[in-house]
Design a protein around this motif. Structure first.
Motif, PDB file in Angstrom:
ATOM      1  N   ARG A  44     -54.520  60.469 -12.942  1.00 41.76           N
ATOM      2  CA  ARG A  44     -54.123  59.106 -12.593  1.00 41.76           C
ATOM      3  C   ARG A  44     -52.812  59.176 -11.837  1.00 41.76           C
ATOM      4  O   ARG A  44     -51.899  59.882 -12.246  1.00 41.76           O
ATOM      5  N   SER A  51     -52.764  51.807  -8.429  1.00 47.05           N
ATOM      6  CA  SER A  51     -53.107  52.813  -9.436  1.00 47.05           C
ATOM      7  C   SER A  51     -54.471  53.406  -9.106  1.00 47.05           C
ATOM      8  O   SER A  51     -55.455  52.676  -8.953  1.00 47.05           O
ATOM      9  N   VAL A  53     -57.460  56.593  -9.864  1.00 43.49           N
ATOM     10  CA  VAL A  53     -58.030  57.620 -10.722  1.00 43.49           C
ATOM     11  C   VAL A  53     -58.720  58.593  -9.792  1.00 43.49           C
ATOM     12  O   VAL A  53     -59.523  58.199  -8.939  1.00 43.49           O
TER      13      VAL A  53
END
Length: 105
Positions: A44, A51, A53
């Motif tokens: 992450r 944000s 992943v």
């Protein structure tokens, strides 16, 4: 993978010229980490308040806020990563102090 990160950020309205990906994350180290994990590794990261992943399967945006970063117990700087080169040695990044391995868990 780097191209996937850049395209994902562009879809979120973050133009390429507004950041330098190499200053946000080491693309080669990220690739090695993902390759070594056999699909079990999930990284992450945050670039320009987006944000992300990243896994070996791809890159996507998450609504989860990144966890707050702890301070280094040795020098007080914020720790973004803990690097383990040998099983008994853990180094905080960016300060370089030796720390316990579970500092970011």
């Amino acid at each position: 993978m780097v191209v996937d990160i850049v395209r994902t950020l562009e879809k979120e309205g973050i133009p390429r010229e507004s950041y330098q990906l190499a200053s946000e994350v080491d693309p080669e180290a990220l690739a090695r980490l993902l390759d070594s994990g056999g699909g079990a590794v999930e990284v992450r990261l945050e670039v320009r308040a987006v944000s992300l992943v990243v896994t070996s399967a791809g890159v996507w945006v998450t609504d989860e806020d990144p966890s707050p970063r702890p301070e280094c117990p040795e020098c007080g700087l914020l720790v973004t990563d803990v690097v383990q080169l040998v099983p008994t040695h853990h180094t905080a990044y960016p300060c370089g102090c030796q720390v316990r391995g579970d500092l970011l868990e």
